[in-house]
Design an enzyme around this catalytic site. Sequence first.
Site, PDB file in Angstrom:
ATOM      1  CE  LYS A   1      13.641   9.349  -4.087  1.00  0.00           C
ATOM      2  NZ  LYS A   1      15.081   9.626  -4.101  1.00  0.00           N
TER       3      LYS A   1
ATOM      4  CG  ASP B   1      -8.078  -1.178 -23.006  1.00  0.00           C
ATOM      5  OD1 ASP B   1      -7.159  -2.752 -21.762  1.00  0.00           O
ATOM      6  OD2 ASP B   1      -7.870  -0.842 -23.200  1.00  0.00           O
TER       7      ASP B   1
ATOM      8  N   GLY C   1       0.622  -1.203   0.035  1.00  0.00           N
ATOM      9  CA  GLY C   1      -0.112  -0.028  -0.199  1.00  0.00           C
ATOM     10  C   GLY C   1       0.923   1.590  -0.141  1.00  0.00           C
TER      11      GLY C   1
ATOM     12  CG  ASN D   1      -2.834  -0.806 -12.668  1.00  0.00           C
ATOM     13  OD1 ASN D   1      -2.931  -1.354 -11.472  1.00  0.00           O
ATOM     14  ND2 ASN D   1      -2.019  -1.476 -13.599  1.00  0.00           N
TER      15      ASN D   1
ATOM     16  CG  HIS E   1       2.801  -2.046 -15.035  1.00  0.00           C
ATOM     17  ND1 HIS E   1       2.756  -3.916 -14.949  1.00  0.00           N
ATOM     18  CD2 HIS E   1       3.985  -2.350 -16.088  1.00  0.00           C
ATOM     19  CE1 HIS E   1       2.930  -4.440 -14.606  1.00  0.00           C
ATOM     20  NE2 HIS E   1       4.051  -3.705 -15.681  1.00  0.00           N
TER      21      HIS E   1
HETATM   22  C1  GRF Z   1       3.556  -0.787  -7.176  1.00  0.00           C
HETATM   23  O1  GRF Z   1       5.025  -1.883  -7.470  1.00  0.00           O
HETATM   24  C2  GRF Z   1       2.924  -0.969  -8.594  1.00  0.00           C
HETATM   25  O2  GRF Z   1       3.157  -0.340  -9.845  1.00  0.00           O
HETATM   26  C3  GRF Z   1       2.704  -2.353  -8.540  1.00  0.00           C
HETATM   27  O3  GRF Z   1       2.268  -3.253  -7.319  1.00  0.00           O
HETATM   28  C4  GRF Z   1       3.485  -2.673  -6.705  1.00  0.00           C
HETATM   29  C5  GRF Z   1       2.034  -2.223  -5.340  1.00  0.00           C
HETATM   30  O4  GRF Z   1       3.202  -1.489  -4.379  1.00  0.00           O
HETATM   31  N1  GRF Z   1       1.007  -2.301  -9.710  1.00  0.00           N
HETATM   32  P1  GRF Z   1       2.081  -1.269  -3.501  1.00  0.00           P
HETATM   33  O5  GRF Z   1       1.362  -1.833  -2.376  1.00  0.00           O
HETATM   34  O6  GRF Z   1       1.273   0.206  -3.700  1.00  0.00           O
HETATM   35  O7  GRF Z   1       3.343  -0.022  -1.649  1.00  0.00           O
END
Ligand code: GRF
Length: 202
Positions: A174, A143, A12, A109, A111
């Site tokens: 970061k 999507d 989180g 989202n 990623h």
């Molecule tokens: C992050 O690297 C995000 O890009 C990916 O899952 C990870 C989640 O990290 N989808 P967090 O739970 O927000 O610390």
Amino acid sequence: MKRLGILISGRGSNFEAIAENVASGALGVLGVEIAVVISNRAEARGLEAALARGMNAVCLPSKGLDREVYDRMLVAELHKHDVDLVCLAGFMRLLSAGFIREFPNRILNIHPSLLPAFPGLDAQHQALAHGVKITGCTVHFVDEDLDAGPIVIQAAVPVLDDDTEETLSARILKQEHRIYAEAIGIVIAGKYRVEGRRVLLT
Ligand code: GRF
């Protein structure tokens, strides 16, 4: 359109970065509120963090449930909290078409790669294994395809010769924390239009 529903499965940290920005950054100025944080896993650290911040934190375990059935529960919970924009923040599940129809162009989202490179799991590992010199992170609309919707913001991150998955992930994270709040601000303020795959800032 200011009420966020944040879906998590674990640590989180992206949720916390958004919460900080709502508390004392540009999202707060825009009047954004976090209406609810939902986790599909009871042990998600982000749930505790949400509770500690006095937010609505809901655990909806997904284990063993059919995707359509589970997604209907999720949609009901999000509507119950009057959510305008859904932010996936480390939510480790694919969403059904039914869910996506409920929030058209209203699901983001994050990623940890420069999509379309390295979609799916372990994007940082994939980047190291491929030997790329630059990777990064992407905030995109969701999507029905995995990590594939129109891209709102990306940030590039160098891959260093002595990087491990941990050091690279930390450098990317970061930037994730920075661009996710920025992307939410753009969408909430309506300062964009989508033309095909392109998200153009207006
Ligand atoms: C992050 O690297 C995000 O890009 C990916 O899952 C990870 C989640 O990290 N989808 P967090 O739970 O927000 O610390």
